[in-house]
Design an enzyme around this catalytic site. Sequence first.
Site, PDB file in Angstrom:
ATOM      1  N   GLY A  47      72.954  75.770  50.856  1.00 31.51           N
ATOM      2  CA  GLY A  47      72.233  76.200  51.948  1.00 31.51           C
ATOM      3  C   GLY A  47      70.768  75.956  51.479  1.00 31.51           C
ATOM      4  O   GLY A  47      70.538  75.320  50.308  1.00 31.51           O
ATOM      5  N   CYS A  48      69.794  76.540  52.082  1.00 31.36           N
ATOM      6  CA  CYS A  48      68.399  76.738  51.880  1.00 31.36           C
ATOM      7  C   CYS A  48      68.222  77.347  50.374  1.00 31.36           C
ATOM      8  O   CYS A  48      68.804  78.377  50.309  1.00 31.36           O
ATOM      9  CB  CYS A  48      67.741  77.673  52.734  1.00 31.36           C
ATOM     10  SG  CYS A  48      66.022  77.966  52.389  1.00 31.36           S
ATOM     11  N   PHE A  49      67.553  76.687  49.737  1.00 29.78           N
ATOM     12  CA  PHE A  49      67.389  77.100  48.207  1.00 29.78           C
ATOM     13  C   PHE A  49      66.567  78.366  48.134  1.00 29.78           C
ATOM     14  O   PHE A  49      66.718  79.105  46.870  1.00 29.78           O
ATOM     15  CB  PHE A  49      66.781  76.120  47.194  1.00 29.78           C
ATOM     16  CG  PHE A  49      65.689  75.331  47.697  1.00 29.78           C
ATOM     17  CD1 PHE A  49      64.821  75.557  48.409  1.00 29.78           C
ATOM     18  CD2 PHE A  49      65.613  73.963  47.084  1.00 29.78           C
ATOM     19  CE1 PHE A  49      63.781  75.147  49.013  1.00 29.78           C
ATOM     20  CE2 PHE A  49      64.603  73.024  47.389  1.00 29.78           C
ATOM     21  CZ  PHE A  49      63.677  73.657  48.538  1.00 29.78           C
TER      22      PHE A  49
END
Length: 217
Positions: A47-49
């Site tokens: 997902g979002c880093f």
Amino acid sequence: MLKLPSILLISILMVCCAAKKDEQKTEKSSITHEQRARLDTAYFASGCFWCTEAVFERVKGVVDVVSGYAGGDRPNPTYQQVSAGITNYAEAVRIAYDPEVVSYKQLIEFFYASHDPTQLNRQGPDVGKQYRSEIYFQNDEEKKLAEARKEYLDQSGKYDSKVVTLITPYTNFYEAEDYHQNYYELHPNQPYVYSVSRPKVEKFMKEYKEFLKEDYK
């Protein structure tokens, strides 16, 4: 001997200095090549880093975490391209860790535990293949450990759905732009960080407190 005009010489020096500054800006990692030589490296997408980087930065034995893009087939992807879903890259992280303190097997466990591996091409409000769950293995042992944990989770009944995490050979990793690095720490009150990233990070810290660096206990 031919002498360069003063104005031309100054211009050349300014260009060289600017190039050196740009070169330094592109070096996201905080560790030296000598330090990296004694460390192992892992590559994950979950997902979002911003979230993934923040989770692993807190793990004891992890020396450096860099946000970037992995799994695509075009050189030098940009955030605009990846976030638009026009590449095959995923938001990912590169983790440099000391195998004498934390093992790859443990990192795999932390990876699965820090996001929902049953969501296909999304994590929470983030939708698209760039937010997929993926492990990039670099050898047969890493592949074996990733698959074993995936099978264990499927058989454990922990989730109502099957784990959809991709387990693929590592091919490439490009560091993300400067402003993405250490984003969670630098922007704690940013709405997404506060409402989405923070609950995930705090949940992980509560569950794996014994594996955290002293500063985060």
